[in-house]
Write an enzyme that holds these catalytic residues in place. Structure first.
Site, PDB file in Angstrom:
ATOM      1  N   TRP A 501      50.204  55.745  37.332  1.00  0.00           N
ATOM      2  CA  TRP A 501      49.254  54.635  37.284  1.00  0.00           C
ATOM      3  C   TRP A 501      48.894  54.214  35.862  1.00  0.00           C
ATOM      4  O   TRP A 501      47.972  53.432  35.680  1.00  0.00           O
ATOM      5  CB  TRP A 501      47.974  55.044  38.025  1.00  0.00           C
ATOM      6  CG  TRP A 501      48.259  55.546  39.405  1.00  0.00           C
ATOM      7  CD1 TRP A 501      48.346  54.806  40.555  1.00  0.00           C
ATOM      8  CD2 TRP A 501      48.508  56.905  39.785  1.00  0.00           C
ATOM      9  NE1 TRP A 501      48.636  55.618  41.608  1.00  0.00           N
ATOM     10  CE2 TRP A 501      48.741  56.919  41.183  1.00  0.00           C
ATOM     11  CE3 TRP A 501      48.557  58.119  39.089  1.00  0.00           C
ATOM     12  CZ2 TRP A 501      49.024  58.087  41.889  1.00  0.00           C
ATOM     13  CZ3 TRP A 501      48.838  59.282  39.789  1.00  0.00           C
ATOM     14  CH2 TRP A 501      49.064  59.260  41.177  1.00  0.00           C
ATOM     15  N   ASP A 502      49.604  54.718  34.861  1.00  0.00           N
ATOM     16  CA  ASP A 502      49.221  54.485  33.470  1.00  0.00           C
ATOM     17  C   ASP A 502      47.834  55.069  33.196  1.00  0.00           C
ATOM     18  O   ASP A 502      47.031  54.490  32.481  1.00  0.00           O
ATOM     19  CB  ASP A 502      49.252  52.990  33.130  1.00  0.00           C
ATOM     20  CG  ASP A 502      49.173  52.738  31.629  1.00  0.00           C
ATOM     21  OD1 ASP A 502      49.398  53.677  30.841  1.00  0.00           O
ATOM     22  OD2 ASP A 502      48.875  51.588  31.233  1.00  0.00           O
ATOM     23  N   TYR A 503      47.568  56.220  33.790  1.00  0.00           N
ATOM     24  CA  TYR A 503      46.312  56.918  33.562  1.00  0.00           C
ATOM     25  C   TYR A 503      46.459  57.910  32.409  1.00  0.00           C
ATOM     26  O   TYR A 503      46.027  59.068  32.496  1.00  0.00           O
ATOM     27  CB  TYR A 503      45.880  57.662  34.824  1.00  0.00           C
ATOM     28  CG  TYR A 503      45.233  56.795  35.878  1.00  0.00           C
ATOM     29  CD1 TYR A 503      44.765  55.515  35.597  1.00  0.00           C
ATOM     30  CD2 TYR A 503      45.069  57.269  37.178  1.00  0.00           C
ATOM     31  CE1 TYR A 503      44.175  54.723  36.562  1.00  0.00           C
ATOM     32  CE2 TYR A 503      44.464  56.487  38.161  1.00  0.00           C
ATOM     33  CZ  TYR A 503      44.028  55.221  37.853  1.00  0.00           C
ATOM     34  OH  TYR A 503      43.429  54.445  38.817  1.00  0.00           O
ATOM     35  N   LYS A 529      40.747  57.275  31.878  1.00  0.00           N
ATOM     36  CA  LYS A 529      40.776  55.964  32.513  1.00  0.00           C
ATOM     37  C   LYS A 529      40.240  55.999  33.942  1.00  0.00           C
ATOM     38  O   LYS A 529      39.741  55.002  34.451  1.00  0.00           O
ATOM     39  CB  LYS A 529      42.201  55.407  32.508  1.00  0.00           C
ATOM     40  CG  LYS A 529      42.706  54.952  31.149  1.00  0.00           C
ATOM     41  CD  LYS A 529      44.072  54.321  31.262  1.00  0.00           C
ATOM     42  CE  LYS A 529      44.569  53.812  29.921  1.00  0.00           C
ATOM     43  NZ  LYS A 529      45.912  53.176  30.027  1.00  0.00           N
TER      44      LYS A 529
END
Length: 827
Positions: A501-503, A529
Site C-alpha cells: 500500500w506504499d505504507y 502512514k
C-alpha cells in the site's frame, strides 16, 4: 375554452411551478435510477425511495396539485430522520444530505409556486379565484412543509453548535503527576536559541526550549521580515512534485537554507538580510520524481579537530580550513561539503568537496537516485540514505545506506537492506543490490548508545510483492537501528508486514526519554502512514506501549499474498473504517455517486490489498503521518500531532510486456520517469485520491486535525479539527472543516505549538495544554515545510515559516521565508 381563458391568473403568478415540476421529474428519475443501482450493489434504499417520491412530486406539480407540498414535506422530513440516523448530529454529513432538498423546499414555499397550484383541474381554482377548499389545502401543505424546513434549520443549528469529532481535554503540566523530566531530556547541547539539525537536534524532537512566546502573548506575533529566494516551481523539466519543504538551520546569528533548484543561502537571523548565496545549478536530463530540499546538515568546527592537523603531505588539512561546515545532498546524486562561513567547497572532503553517491550503484541513471532529506551528522561520520524512483520499474538503483568520514569523505561502512549482513566497504567494481528498500526520510541518532535509527521505505513496486526476498520482507516499511561504528543491524521493528500500500515508514523517529512505571526509558516514537505512533525502547526495539498484531484482510492479486496480521499500537490515530454511511459530497447527487463508487470498489477495511477491480486504500499513501512527523515535548513526555485522513484508490492494470504504457496516456516529457508503470512487474498501478465527481473527498470530513497525546499512557488527551477549505474550494469559503496538510509541527517550552502545513495557506499557533488555536497568519503561498524557532541578536524569539507551495497538493507556489516576532519593547 382553455383553462387559462376561463380563469386568467395575474401576470407572473405561479410561474416557477412548471419549471420546478420538470426539474423534479428529471431529478427524481435520475435519483431513482442511480439509487436502484446502489441498491443492487448492496447500498442504502433511501435514494431509490427519495427518487420515486420526487418523481411523483414532479407529476403533482405539473398537475398543479397542492398535495405536492405535502408530499415534499414527507420527503424532507423523512430525509432529515434518515440523515440523523446515519450521521448523528454531525453538521457536514447532514448538510450533504439535506442541502439540495432544503433549497427546493424553500422554492416550493414561495408564491411563485403556490399560486400556480389548484385543488383539481376540474374546478380550475387558482390564486385569483381562491376557494376555501383551495386555501385550506394549500395552507396545510405549506404548514407541513414549513414545519419540515424549520426542523431542518433547528437540527442544523444544534449540529453546528457541537462538534462530535472533538476530543476535549487538558494536559496538567503543573501537577506533580505529570512527572516532568529535566530540560536535559532534550538530549543535546545545542544552544537554546539555535536550531542545528532538521529536527533541531539529532534526536528529531522538533522541540525548542525557548519560552518567550507563550499562550498569553502569541496573539501579538507580527511579521518581522520576509525574504524571497527567487526560486519558484514551474521551470522547464520540473517534475510534478516540485516542492519547497526546507526547514532552515540557525547557528550563531545565521540562518542556512536550500531551495529546490539547488541554491544554498545564508541569512542574517535577526534582519533577514542575505549574507551569502551559492548557486549549485541543476543539471539537465535528470529522471526526477521529486525535486525538493528539506534542509542542510551542520557540523561545528570542533568536529574537524578530530582529524589529523596536517595532511599526508605535511600541509594544513583542507577540511579543517572550512571550519564549521554545511552538508547537502543534490538531485544528481552527490554529497557536498561547504564552508558555513561563505559557502565555498571544502576541498579536503571527497573530491573537491563532493562525494559521488552514484558510486557502485546498479542500473545507474541520471536522477534516479538522490537524497531529499538532510544527512545525519555525528562526531565522526555522516550517515546518508536516499530515494530511488518509486513504482517506475523493478530495475532501479539500490537503497543502500552509507557512512562516510565527516572530514575526508572516506566510505566507512555500507548497509544494503538487500544484503544486510555485509557492511564492510564495498569492493571496487562491485555493485549494491538493485531495487532494495531505501531510507528516503530523515534519520535520527543517539551517539551515547552508538545507534542511528532509519525509517525504511518499501521495495518498488509498492503494490506487488510476490518476488521479494527474505531480507526485503524483513526490512521494508520498518524502523531499523544500526550500529554507528559498523553499520550492523542491532534491531528492527516493522510497521507494515508485506507492504502492498506504499505504507513505508515516512517520518523521522523522535527520540525521547519516558518516565513510566517508576522507570525512565530511552524511547523512540515512530509515526507511520497508517496512523500508528509506535513507542519503542530505542535500545532494543521492544514496545514501550503495547503493540497488538490484529487480523488483516486477504485476497491479494493472483501470485501474491497478504500478511495474516498487521501491528497496531496502543497509541493510534488510525481512522475508523469507511462505510456507505460515511460517504460524502457537496450535494445529495455526488454523495450518491460516492456511495456507488464505494460499493463498486474492493474494501474490507484497512490493509485491503490492491486489485484489478480497484481497491480503496484508507488511510491512503498520502498518510495519516508523512515526512513532517510529529513534535515531542521531552520535558512533559507528550506529543503534538497533525493527523490527516484521505482515502485513495489503487487499481492494478495488467502489463502485456515490460515496455508498454498501461497507466500513462503518453510518455512523460524529456527524461521524467513514467510513474506507476512498474516496468518488469505483472501490473502497473493507477493511483488517485478517492474523490466525488465534483473533485472533493468521498469520505466525510474532517480530513485534518491537531492532537495532543501522552506518551506515557498512550492516551489522546485532546483532538480538534484544523484548517479551512478557503484555498481548496472554487469559491474562497472559510469553512472550518478540518483539512489535511503535509509538513511538520514544532513545540516550545513556552507551551505553544506551531504548524503551517495545512492546505489553506496559514501559519497557526496552538496552546499545547489543550489544542486551542491562539493565532494565525495568512501566508503568500503553501506552507508545506516544517517551521522552526530561534533567538535573534535583539533578544526576541522568532518563528520562521517557509511558504513555497507543494506541487503534488497543488498549493500556491512561492519563494517566501517569513520571520515573526513579538513587538519590540522599550527604547
Amino acid at each position: 375554452m382553455t383553462l387559462a381563458h376561463h380563469n386568467p391568473q395575474p401576470a407572473g403568478s405561479g410561474w416557477l411551478r412548471a419549471p420546478l415540476g420538470v426539474l423534479f421529474l428529471v431529478g427524481g428519475l435520475a435519483l431513482a435510477g442511480f439509487g436502484a443501482w446502489l441498491l443492487v450493489l448492496g447500498g442504502s434504499a433511501y435514494y431509490t425511495v427519495a427518487g420515486v417520491l420526487m418523481l411523483v412530486d414532479g407529476i403533482l406539480l405539473l398537475q398543479r396539485r397542492p398535495s405536492a407540498l405535502w408530499l415534499f414535506a414527507i420527503l424532507l422530513g423523512g430525509t432529515l430522520a434518515w440523515a440523523i440516523w446515519e450521521a448523528g448530529m454531525d453538521w457536514w454529513p447532514l448538510a450533504a444530505r439535506l442541502d439540495v432538498l432544503f433549497v427546493l423546499a424553500l422554492l416550493l414555499l414561495t408564491p411563485w409556486v403556490r399560486r400556480g397550484l389548484v385543488v383539481s383541474t376540474a374546478t380550475g381554482a387558482d390564486a385569483s379565484t381562491a376557494t376555501p377548499t383551495w386555501r385550506a389545502a394549500t395552507r396545510s401543505g405549506t404548514l407541513a412543509l414549513g414545519i419540515a424546513a424549520i426542523a431542518c434549520v433547528g437540527v442544523a443549528g444544534l449540529s453546528v453548535a457541537r462538534d462530535q469529532h472533538r476530543v476535549a481535554g487538558q494536559f496538567d503540566f503543573e501537577s506533580s503527576a505529570a512527572s516532568p523530566l529535566p530540560e536535559s531530556a532534550a538530549g543535546d547541547a545545542v544552544p537554546a536559541g539555535e536550531w542545528h539539525a532538521y529536527g533541531r537536534t539529532a534526536f528529531g524532537q522538533r522541540y525548542s526550549p525557548l519560552a518567550q512566546i507563550t499562550p498569553a502573548n502569541v496573539g501579538q506575533l507580527q511579521k518581522a521580515w520576509e525574504f524571497h529566494t527567487g526560486d519558484v516551481r514551474g521551470r522547464p523539466g520540473d517534475p510534478e512534485e516540485t516542492t519547497y519543504e526546507v526547514t532552515p538551520l540557525k547557528v550563531g546569528n545565521r540562518l542556512y537554507l536550500c531551495t529546490p533548484h539547488q541554491s544554498v543561502i545564508a541569512l542574517d537571523a535577526t534582519t533577514g538580510a542575505q549574507v551569502w548565496r551559492r548557486e549549485l545549478g541543476l543539471p539537465q536530463g535528470l529522471a526526477l520524481q521529486h525535486l525538493t530540499c528539506r534542509g542542510l546538515s551542520y557540523a561545528p568546527a570542533a568536529a574537524a579537530a578530530n582529524a589529523a592537523p596536517t595532511s599526508s603531505t605535511g600541509g594544513v588539512d583542507a577540511s579543517k580550513a572550512c571550519g564549521a561546515r554545511l552538508f547537502m545532498a543534490t538531485p544528481d546524486g552527490r554529497l557536498l561539503a561547504m564552508s558555513a562561513q561563505d559557502g565555498h567547497a571544502c576541498p579536503g572532503f571527497g573530491k573537491d568537496g563532493a562525494i559521488d553517491l552514484k558510486a557502485n550503484m546498479p542500473n545507474s541513471n541520471p536522477g534516479s537516485y538522490y537524497s531529499t532529506s538532510p544527512v545525519v551528522v555525528t562526531q565522526h561520520a555522516l550517515i546518508v540514505g536516499g530515494t530511488v524512483l518509486d513504482n517506475v520499474s523493478t530495475k532501479e538503483e539500490s537503497g543502500v545506506v552509507r557512512a562516510f568520514d565527516i572530514d575526508s569523505g572516506k566510505l566507512l561502512w555500507n548497509w544494503d537492506s538487500g544484503n544486510p549482513d555485509v557492511t564492510t566497504p564495498i569492493e571496487p567494481g562491485k555493485t549494491y543490490t538493485a531495487n532494495s528498500p531505501n531510507s528516503w526520510s530523515a534519520a535520527s541518532v543517539d551517539e551515547s548508545l552508538g545507534l542511528v535509527y532509519l525509517p525504511m521505505g518499501n521495495q518498488p513496486p509498492d503494490q506487488w510483492g510476490a518476488n521479494r526476498s527474505a531480507a526485503v520482507e524483513r526490512y521494508s516499511s520498518s524502523v531499523v537501528a544500526l550500529d554507528l561504528a559498523t553499520g550492523q543491524v542491532r534491531w528492527v521493528f516493522q510497521g507494515a508486514h508485506h507492504d502492498l500500500w506504499d505504507y513505508d515508514v515516512p517520518a523521522q523517529p523522535s527520540l525521547v526519554d519516558i518516565r513510566r512505571n517508576g522507570q525512565t526509558i530511552p524511547a523512540l516514537v515512530q509515526p507511520t502512514k497508517q496512523g500508528e505512533l509506535f513507542v519503542l525502547d530505542r535500545r532494543t526495539g521492544e514496545p514501550v506501549l503495547p503493540v497488538t498484531e490484529t487480523p488483516a484482510p486477504g485476497g491479494a492479486a493472483p501470485g501474491d499474498h497478504t500478511a495474516p496480521t498487521q501491528p497496531v499500537s496502543a497509541l493510534s490515530f488510525a481512522p475508523e473504517p469507511l462505510s456507505g454511511k460515511r460517504m460524502w459530497g457537496a450535494t445529495l447527487a455526488d454523495q450518491l455517486a460516492c456511495r456507488i463508487a464505494f460499493h463498486k470498489l474492493k474494501y474490507d477495511g484497512r490493509f485491503t490489498p490492491p486489485s484489478e477491480q480497484g481497491t480503496i486504500v484508507y488511510p491512503g499513501n498520502f498518510g495519516v503521518f508523512n515526512w513532517g512527523a510529529v513534535a515531542v515535548d521531552p520535558v512533559h513526555q507528550v506529543v503534538f500531532a497533525t493527523p490527516a485522513y484521505l482515502a485513495f484508490v489503487s487499481r492494478l492494470v495488467p502489463r502485456p510486456n515490460d515496455h508498454a504504457l498501461v497507466v500513462n496516456d503518453e510518455p512523460p516529457k524529456g527524461s521524467l520517469p513514467a510513474i506507476n508503470e512498474n516496468f518488469g512487474a505483472p501490473y502497473g498501478a493507477k493511483m488517485k485520491p478517492f474523490l466525488s465527481p465534483l473533485g472533493i473527498p468521498c469520505q466525510q470530513p474532517p480530513w485534518g486535525y491537531v492532537a495532543g497525546a501522552d506518551l506515557r499512557t498512550g492516551k489522546i488527551v485532546w483532538q480538534h479539527r484544523n484548517g479551512t477549505v478557503r484555498d481548496l474550494s472554487p469559491v474562497p469559503l472559510p469553512f472550518h472543516m478540518g483539512v489535511p496538510g503535509i509538513g511538520g509541527p514544532i513545540v516550545t517550552a513556552g507551551g505553544v505549538a506551531f504548524y503551517s502545513g495545512n492546505l489553506d495557506n496559514y501559519a497557526r499557533a496552538y496552546a499545547m495544554a489543550n489544542g486551542r488555536q491562539l493565532w494565525e497568519s495568512r501566508l503568500p503561498a503553501g506552507g508545506q515545510a516544517t517551521p522552526m524557532t530561534y533567538s535573534g541578536e535583539d533578544g526576541r524569539q522568532y518563528l520562521l515559516v517557509v511558504a513555497g507551495g507543494h506541487g503534488s497538493t497543488g498549493t500556491k507556489p512561492g519563494d517566501s521565508v517569513i520571520a515573526y516576532a513579538l513587538p519590540k519593547t522599550g527604547g
